[in-house]
Motif scaffolding. Structure first.
Motif, PDB file in Angstrom:
ATOM      1  N   ALA A  56       1.065  -1.335   0.136  1.00  0.00           N
ATOM      2  CA  ALA A  56       0.068   0.022   0.064  1.00  0.00           C
ATOM      3  C   ALA A  56       0.986   1.165   0.009  1.00  0.00           C
ATOM      4  N   ARG A  60       0.925   4.502  -2.742  1.00  0.00           N
ATOM      5  CA  ARG A  60       0.659   5.986  -2.372  1.00  0.00           C
ATOM      6  C   ARG A  60       1.840   6.343  -2.815  1.00  0.00           C
ATOM      7  N   PHE A  63       1.802   7.695  -6.464  1.00  0.00           N
ATOM      8  CA  PHE A  63       0.621   8.709  -6.699  1.00  0.00           C
ATOM      9  C   PHE A  63       1.521  10.126  -6.240  1.00  0.00           C
ATOM     10  N   ARG A  97       5.445   5.525   3.000  1.00  0.00           N
ATOM     11  CA  ARG A  97       6.506   4.576   3.569  1.00  0.00           C
ATOM     12  C   ARG A  97       6.811   3.545   2.479  1.00  0.00           C
ATOM     13  N   PRO A 161      -4.175  16.528  -2.761  1.00  0.00           N
ATOM     14  CA  PRO A 161      -5.219  16.737  -2.013  1.00  0.00           C
ATOM     15  C   PRO A 161      -5.434  16.334  -0.650  1.00  0.00           C
ATOM     16  N   PRO A 162      -5.853  17.275   0.271  1.00  0.00           N
ATOM     17  CA  PRO A 162      -6.152  17.102   1.364  1.00  0.00           C
ATOM     18  C   PRO A 162      -7.427  16.170   1.618  1.00  0.00           C
ATOM     19  N   LEU A 188      -8.933   5.856  -9.160  1.00  0.00           N
ATOM     20  CA  LEU A 188      -7.697   5.698  -8.393  1.00  0.00           C
ATOM     21  C   LEU A 188      -7.948   5.831  -6.727  1.00  0.00           C
ATOM     22  N   ALA A 191      -7.836   2.831  -4.616  1.00  0.00           N
ATOM     23  CA  ALA A 191      -6.531   2.424  -3.768  1.00  0.00           C
ATOM     24  C   ALA A 191      -6.937   2.411  -2.465  1.00  0.00           C
ATOM     25  N   HIS A 192      -7.850   3.290  -1.859  1.00  0.00           N
ATOM     26  CA  HIS A 192      -8.154   3.322  -0.537  1.00  0.00           C
ATOM     27  C   HIS A 192      -8.882   2.076  -0.182  1.00  0.00           C
ATOM     28  N   GLY A 195      -4.248  -0.403   3.053  1.00  0.00           N
ATOM     29  CA  GLY A 195      -3.344   0.458   3.696  1.00  0.00           C
ATOM     30  C   GLY A 195      -4.072   1.222   4.852  1.00  0.00           C
ATOM     31  N   ARG A 196      -3.618   2.219   5.399  1.00  0.00           N
ATOM     32  CA  ARG A 196      -3.873   2.774   6.719  1.00  0.00           C
ATOM     33  C   ARG A 196      -3.941   4.129   6.517  1.00  0.00           C
ATOM     34  N   SER A 197      -4.382   4.822   7.577  1.00  0.00           N
ATOM     35  CA  SER A 197      -4.501   6.298   7.638  1.00  0.00           C
ATOM     36  C   SER A 197      -4.226   6.502   9.253  1.00  0.00           C
ATOM     37  N   HIS A 198      -3.476   7.665   9.613  1.00  0.00           N
ATOM     38  CA  HIS A 198      -3.388   7.966  10.721  1.00  0.00           C
ATOM     39  C   HIS A 198      -4.678   8.707  11.151  1.00  0.00           C
ATOM     40  N   SER A 201      -5.449  12.383  10.288  1.00  0.00           N
ATOM     41  CA  SER A 201      -6.236  12.514   9.114  1.00  0.00           C
ATOM     42  C   SER A 201      -7.741  12.659   8.898  1.00  0.00           C
ATOM     43  N   PHE A 262     -12.223   9.196   4.992  1.00  0.00           N
ATOM     44  CA  PHE A 262     -12.118  10.408   4.477  1.00  0.00           C
ATOM     45  C   PHE A 262     -13.503  11.172   3.867  1.00  0.00           C
ATOM     46  N   SER A 264     -13.336  13.185   1.410  1.00  0.00           N
ATOM     47  CA  SER A 264     -13.191  12.999  -0.049  1.00  0.00           C
ATOM     48  C   SER A 264     -13.436  11.720  -0.551  1.00  0.00           C
TER      49      SER A 264
HETATM   50  C1  HEM Z   1      -8.442  11.430  -4.180  1.00  0.00           C
HETATM   51  C2  HEM Z   1      -7.763  12.182  -3.431  1.00  0.00           C
HETATM   52  C3  HEM Z   1      -7.009  11.514  -2.396  1.00  0.00           C
HETATM   53  C4  HEM Z   1      -6.931  11.908  -1.063  1.00  0.00           C
HETATM   54  C5  HEM Z   1      -7.659  13.067  -0.426  1.00  0.00           C
HETATM   55  C6  HEM Z   1      -6.114  11.178  -0.266  1.00  0.00           C
HETATM   56  C7  HEM Z   1      -5.708  11.134   1.128  1.00  0.00           C
HETATM   57  C8  HEM Z   1      -4.828  10.041   1.793  1.00  0.00           C
HETATM   58  C9  HEM Z   1      -4.533  10.220   3.122  1.00  0.00           C
HETATM   59  C10 HEM Z   1      -5.025  11.397   4.146  1.00  0.00           C
HETATM   60  C11 HEM Z   1      -3.987   8.911   3.543  1.00  0.00           C
HETATM   61  C12 HEM Z   1      -3.676   8.639   4.802  1.00  0.00           C
HETATM   62  C13 HEM Z   1      -2.357   9.219   5.171  1.00  0.00           C
HETATM   63  C14 HEM Z   1      -1.887   8.921   6.623  1.00  0.00           C
HETATM   64  O1  HEM Z   1      -2.598   9.416   7.645  1.00  0.00           O
HETATM   65  O2  HEM Z   1      -1.320   8.085   6.974  1.00  0.00           O
HETATM   66  C15 HEM Z   1      -3.894   8.111   2.463  1.00  0.00           C
HETATM   67  C16 HEM Z   1      -3.628   6.862   2.171  1.00  0.00           C
HETATM   68  C17 HEM Z   1      -3.511   6.281   1.075  1.00  0.00           C
HETATM   69  N1  HEM Z   1      -3.698   6.593  -0.188  1.00  0.00           N
HETATM   70 FE1  HEM Z   1      -4.567   8.459  -0.639  1.00  0.00          FE
HETATM   71  N2  HEM Z   1      -5.594  10.019  -1.253  1.00  0.00           N
HETATM   72  C18 HEM Z   1      -6.216  10.294  -2.246  1.00  0.00           C
HETATM   73  C19 HEM Z   1      -5.926   9.649  -3.448  1.00  0.00           C
HETATM   74  C20 HEM Z   1      -5.216   8.432  -3.605  1.00  0.00           C
HETATM   75  C21 HEM Z   1      -4.672   7.798  -4.908  1.00  0.00           C
HETATM   76  C22 HEM Z   1      -4.794   8.367  -6.314  1.00  0.00           C
HETATM   77  C23 HEM Z   1      -4.038   6.665  -4.543  1.00  0.00           C
HETATM   78  C24 HEM Z   1      -3.122   5.654  -5.562  1.00  0.00           C
HETATM   79  C25 HEM Z   1      -3.537   5.607  -6.563  1.00  0.00           C
HETATM   80  C26 HEM Z   1      -4.039   6.903  -3.094  1.00  0.00           C
HETATM   81  C27 HEM Z   1      -3.304   5.704  -2.186  1.00  0.00           C
HETATM   82  C28 HEM Z   1      -3.353   5.528  -1.062  1.00  0.00           C
HETATM   83  C29 HEM Z   1      -3.105   4.387  -0.292  1.00  0.00           C
HETATM   84  C30 HEM Z   1      -2.415   3.244  -0.925  1.00  0.00           C
HETATM   85  C31 HEM Z   1      -2.850   4.645   1.061  1.00  0.00           C
HETATM   86  C32 HEM Z   1      -2.468   3.810   2.331  1.00  0.00           C
HETATM   87  C33 HEM Z   1      -0.872   4.133   2.347  1.00  0.00           C
HETATM   88  C34 HEM Z   1      -0.259   3.062   3.400  1.00  0.00           C
HETATM   89  O3  HEM Z   1      -1.059   2.315   3.971  1.00  0.00           O
HETATM   90  O4  HEM Z   1       0.753   3.426   3.783  1.00  0.00           O
HETATM   91  N3  HEM Z   1      -4.604   7.721  -2.554  1.00  0.00           N
HETATM   92  N4  HEM Z   1      -4.605   8.761   1.214  1.00  0.00           N
END
Ligand code: HEM
Ligand SMILES: *[C@@H]1O[C@H](CO)[C@@H](O)[C@H](O)[C@H]1NC(C)=O
Ligand SMILES: *[C@@H]1O[C@H](CO)[C@@H](O)[C@H](O)[C@H]1NC(C)=O
Ligand SMILES: *[C@@H]1O[C@H](CO)[C@@H](O)[C@H](O)[C@H]1NC(C)=O
Length: 322
Positions: A56, A60, A63, A97, A161-162, A188, A191-192, A195-198, A201, A262, A264
């Motif tokens: 994950a 990210r 991206f 990461r 993006p936030p 895209l 992708a959520h 993976g994880r979020s803090h 966020s 989120f 979003s």
């Molecule tokens: C559409 C707008 C998007 C927003 C607002 C957004 C926002 C976020 C946020 C806030 C996190 C958590 C960060 C944290 O607190 O650790 C996150 C995680 C993640 N995002 Fe997004 N994201 C977006 C689009 C995307 C896209 C386009 C991808 C990939 C194609 C993506 C892949 C991921 C992945 C895989 C994680 C988990 C990461 C991990 O576990 O280390 N996101 N995103």
């Protein structure tokens, strides 16, 4: 010892894999480094076995690289005397990461074919491999990205993006600024599903009042216990509470149920066009998986640098060459 075992395995791979099946054939470095993609995949596979969640992280990372100055490895640069504030330190890059995976692939590639494969290419391959290893559809990534020499935290803040963005803001970024489509945005965002979020966020959606765009029961029973107010440490929650490690279309069911972390994510329900796509991906098995491969391939080509005056092949992914 561990490194020697890796090198030996790679040597065997090199001897045993017939040259005709190395690479996909249209790569600029196919002749100069036919093993490049196999080496990256080998390293990604090992990292994902050792550290769940790193796949994950790599997706990210791609991206965040591609949205800030193009897919040029600029997110990989460490702070230095000459550039104390690179992208990596931006608040929007919280929790990134997978950097060590890129370092390890680069280290091996510099042994097998020094100065041929850019860090930007390594990251594009690695994200693709991570998706494939998580049972995503494999897509082709052509090589030839050069590594950028510019990396700015301020640019990261401006271009990423936030999680508080509404649909109009997301579309402005993806469609008007990045040569992607509304469909790519919806695809895209899927992708959520891994993976994880803090907690930091999204805790504003829990406290003091639960955001009406969030399912109440989910907020109280799932998110609040993970993110207690006044906790000392920033906790984490799965982005997909139901199937957290599957690269599947469950995310879209969660969006429909208002069970995503989120705002979003929820905002994809706020236009007919995007809501229809969410419903399609939630209900038609296989549709999202196929479209995700296509949109990821597109993401991997954003604003690629090929001009040798503007880019280089870094020797170390964390610093520009002297
Ligand atoms: C559409 C707008 C998007 C927003 C607002 C957004 C926002 C976020 C946020 C806030 C996190 C958590 C960060 C944290 O607190 O650790 C996150 C995680 C993640 N995002 Fe997004 N994201 C977006 C689009 C995307 C896209 C386009 C991808 C990939 C194609 C993506 C892949 C991921 C992945 C895989 C994680 C988990 C990461 C991990 O576990 O280390 N996101 N995103
Ligand atoms: C990837 O490239 C290979 C070799 O050029 C080709 O046979 C294959 O159909 C391509 N796959 C996709 C999904 O485009
Ligand atoms: C924009 O995207 C389209 C469709 O993917 C592609 O054909 C085109 O080359 C891209 N334009 C730029 C400037 O990258
Ligand atoms: C959105 O769909 C609803 C019905 O599902 C319809 O009444 C409305 O006119 C549509 N809005 C637009 C802008 O197409």
């Amino acid at each position: 010892m561990k490194n020697r075992a890796i090198l030996f395995t790679l040597f065997l791979l090199y001897v045993m894999v017939p040259a005709s099946s190395r690479g996909v054939g249209h790569h600029k470095h196919t002749n100069r480094c036919p093993e490049a993609e196999n080496i990256v995949k080998f390293v990604v596979e090992k990292a994902m076995n050792d550290t769940p969640g790193i796949g994950a992280g790599l997706i990210r990372l791609l991206f965040h690289d591609c949205f800030v100055g193009g897919c040029d490895g600029s997110v990989l640069l460490d702070p230095s005397d000459r550039n104390p504030e690179p992208e990596k330190i931006a608040a929007k890059n919280l929790g990134l990461r997978g950097f060590e995976v890129i370092d390890e692939a680069k280290r091996l590639l510099e042994i097998f074919c020094p100065h041929v494969v850019s860090c930007a290419d390594i990251l594009a391959f690695a994200a693709r491999d991570a998706a494939e290893i998580l049972n995503g559809a494999r897509y082709n990534v052509s090589a030839g990205r050069l590594d950028g020499k510019v990396s700015s935290a301020a640019e990261a803040e401006k271009n990423l993006p936030p999680p508080t963005f509404n649909l109009e803001e997301l579309q402005d970024l993806f469609v008007n600024k990045k040569n992607l489509t509304t469909e790519d945005l919806v695809v895209l965002s899927g992708a959520h599903t891994i993976g994880r979020s803090h907690c930091s966020s999204f805790t504003k959606r829990l406290n003091p009042n639960i955001d009406p765009t969030l399912d109440q029961e989910f907020a109280i029973n799932t998110l609040q216990p993970l993110c207690p107010p006044y906790a000392n440490a920033d906790g984490v929650a799965h982005l997909d509470y139901a199937t957290p490690v599957e690269l599947d279309s469950q995310y879209y069911k969660n969006v429909l149920d208002r069970k995503t972390v989120f705002f979003s994510d929820w905002s994809l329900l706020t236009s007919n066009e995007t809501r229809d796509l969410v419903v399609q991906y939630a209900t038609k098995p296989g549709d999202w998986e196929a479209d995700f491969a296509v949109s990821m391939a597109k993401l991997s080509t954003l604003d690629v640098i090929t001009d040798r005056k503007k880019g280089e092949i870094r020797r170390c992914c964390r610093s520009v060459n002297y």
